[in-house]
Motif scaffolding. Structure first.
Motif, PDB file in Angstrom:
ATOM      1  N   THR A  40       0.844  -1.189   0.000  1.00 19.40           N
ATOM      2  CA  THR A  40       0.000   0.000   0.000  1.00 19.40           C
ATOM      3  C   THR A  40       0.884   1.246   0.000  1.00 19.40           C
ATOM      4  OG1 THR A  40      -0.112  -0.163   2.404  1.00 19.40           O
ATOM      5  CG2 THR A  40      -1.910  -1.163   1.166  1.00 19.40           C
ATOM      6  N   PRO A  41       0.310   2.420  -0.256  1.00 18.16           N
ATOM      7  CA  PRO A  41       1.138   3.628  -0.269  1.00 18.16           C
ATOM      8  C   PRO A  41       1.887   3.883   1.037  1.00 18.16           C
ATOM      9  CG  PRO A  41      -0.933   4.069  -1.378  1.00 18.16           C
ATOM     10  CD  PRO A  41      -1.050   2.693  -0.777  1.00 18.16           C
ATOM     11  N   ARG A  42       1.290   3.504   2.162  1.00 16.19           N
ATOM     12  CA  ARG A  42       1.940   3.699   3.463  1.00 16.19           C
ATOM     13  C   ARG A  42       2.196   2.341   4.110  1.00 16.19           C
ATOM     14  NH1 ARG A  42      -1.751   6.798   2.139  1.00 16.19           N
ATOM     15  NH2 ARG A  42      -3.351   5.397   2.958  1.00 16.19           N
ATOM     16  N   PRO A  43       3.298   2.229   4.860  1.00 14.72           N
ATOM     17  CA  PRO A  43       3.583   0.947   5.534  1.00 14.72           C
ATOM     18  C   PRO A  43       2.466   0.578   6.503  1.00 14.72           C
ATOM     19  CG  PRO A  43       5.479   2.419   5.618  1.00 14.72           C
ATOM     20  CD  PRO A  43       4.332   3.240   5.122  1.00 14.72           C
ATOM     21  N   GLU A  44       2.249  -0.721   6.635  1.00 15.76           N
ATOM     22  CA  GLU A  44       1.280  -1.237   7.600  1.00 15.76           C
ATOM     23  C   GLU A  44       1.945  -2.373   8.369  1.00 15.76           C
ATOM     24  OE1 GLU A  44      -2.951  -0.261   5.400  1.00 15.76           O
ATOM     25  OE2 GLU A  44      -2.176  -2.293   5.305  1.00 15.76           O
ATOM     26  N   PRO A  45       2.597  -2.079   9.460  1.00 19.07           N
ATOM     27  CA  PRO A  45       3.284  -3.120  10.235  1.00 19.07           C
ATOM     28  C   PRO A  45       2.313  -4.211  10.667  1.00 19.07           C
ATOM     29  CG  PRO A  45       3.897  -0.932  11.001  1.00 19.07           C
ATOM     30  CD  PRO A  45       2.731  -0.750  10.065  1.00 19.07           C
ATOM     31  N   GLY A  46       2.779  -5.443  10.577  1.00 20.53           N
ATOM     32  CA  GLY A  46       1.960  -6.577  10.984  1.00 20.53           C
ATOM     33  C   GLY A  46       2.691  -7.449  11.963  1.00 20.53           C
ATOM     34  N   ALA A  47       2.144  -8.630  12.190  1.00 19.27           N
ATOM     35  CA  ALA A  47       2.738  -9.558  13.152  1.00 19.27           C
ATOM     36  C   ALA A  47       4.098 -10.060  12.672  1.00 19.27           C
ATOM     37  CB  ALA A  47       1.793 -10.738  13.378  1.00 19.27           C
ATOM     38  N   ASN A  48       4.261 -10.153  11.357  1.00 13.23           N
ATOM     39  CA  ASN A  48       5.527 -10.635  10.800  1.00 13.23           C
ATOM     40  C   ASN A  48       6.330  -9.472  10.221  1.00 13.23           C
ATOM     41  OD1 ASN A  48       4.784 -13.377  11.264  1.00 13.23           O
ATOM     42  ND2 ASN A  48       3.489 -13.273   9.446  1.00 13.23           N
ATOM     43  N   PRO A  49       7.639  -9.476  10.394  1.00 11.34           N
ATOM     44  CA  PRO A  49       8.465  -8.420   9.798  1.00 11.34           C
ATOM     45  C   PRO A  49       8.251  -8.357   8.284  1.00 11.34           C
ATOM     46  CG  PRO A  49       9.745  -9.751  11.327  1.00 11.34           C
ATOM     47  CD  PRO A  49       8.425 -10.445  11.160  1.00 11.34           C
ATOM     48  N   GLY A  50       8.101  -7.144   7.767  1.00  8.54           N
ATOM     49  CA  GLY A  50       7.919  -6.980   6.332  1.00  8.54           C
ATOM     50  C   GLY A  50       6.541  -7.350   5.841  1.00  8.54           C
TER      51      GLY A  50
END
Length: 255
Positions: A40-50
């Motif tokens: 997406t245009p902006r990062p979306e941190p999740g449970a897994n790196p990257g």
């Protein structure tokens, strides 16, 4: 319909590598194309790196790769809409993704197949979807007008077990100038029938890339016979890694 940009070898679908950390490995595995993301245009941190580093970070990592040899796997980037973005911003989100990814990708795939986008696939959002299709193709027109490379565009959407809305949406994308529809086949016995319906609906206006449930050369042949111009795999690679390739590539096709 121009299919020259499509690989004849099966491609690797998005969802395996969202941040480009496996790019060198995947591009050398033997696929005709590798699709990174969806981002997406902006990062979306999740449970897994990257999990979703954003399109800027992914593009930067792909740009840093060594030059690819002639005939190497094509690079695709899947573009999505941020989880906190309102439906009305779909066109702006997609155009932002295009502007960032257009210089490092061989094609772009605009994703409506993920669960988070299912709410958009209703007649109520039809005007917004048409606006997004036109906005992205206009963005490409402006890019090529100043000397940029023509970049094929694909719409990725679930073909569904029934109903005409996905078929009409695919046709609308083709009419707007999208080069391909990446059809996520339903997990049902009617999956190839749906693919045939899509082929009839598009009438050659756009190429069809089939993905979902393709695990062997026999599945590849069946999808091509039902109307697909190319195929992608996902689950079989996630489960078996590169060991899935010998059977997938056991085809009477030129690489």
């Amino acid at each position: 319909m121009n299919t020259a940009w499509l690989p004849t070898r099966p491609g690797l679908a998005g969802g395996i590598d969202n941040d480009g950390s496996r790019a060198a490995e995947l591009l050398a595995a033997g696929f005709g194309s590798v699709e990174f993301g969806t981002v997406t245009p902006r990062p979306e941190p999740g449970a897994n790196p990257g999990a979703n580093p954003g399109v800027v970070a992914l593009a930067a990592r792909l740009r840093a790769l060594p030059p690819r040899a002639q005939g190497a796997a094509r690079v695709g980037i899947g573009i999505g809409m941020g989880g906190d973005a309102a439906p009305e911003t779909l066109a702006a989100e997609w155009c932002c993704g295009y502007q960032t990814a257009c210089e490092v990708a061989d094609y772009l795939s605009f994703n409506l197949s993920a669960r988070r986008y299912q709410a958009l696939l209703t007649p109520a959002h039809w005007p917004l979807l048409l606006q997004a299709f036109d906005a992205v193709t206009h963005e490409r027109q402006q890019h090529t007008a100043v000397g940029g490379q023509y970049l094929p565009l694909a719409l990725k959407l679930p073909l569904g077990p029934a109903g005409g809305f996905p078929l009409a949406l695919a046709q609308a994308a083709a009419a707007a100038g999208f080069d391909a529809v990446t059809a996520v086949l339903p997990a049902s016995s009617e999956r190839l029938d749906r693919l045939r319906l899509l082929r009839a609906q598009l009438q050659g206006q756009a190429a069809i890339v089939a993905v979902g449930g393709i695990r062997s050369a026999g599945d590849v042949r069946a999808a091509l016979a039902a109307g697909a111009n190319a195929v992608q795999v996902h689950s079989v690679f996630a489960q078996q890694g590169a060991a899935c390739l010998p059977d997938l590539l056991h085809l009477d096709l030129q690489a």
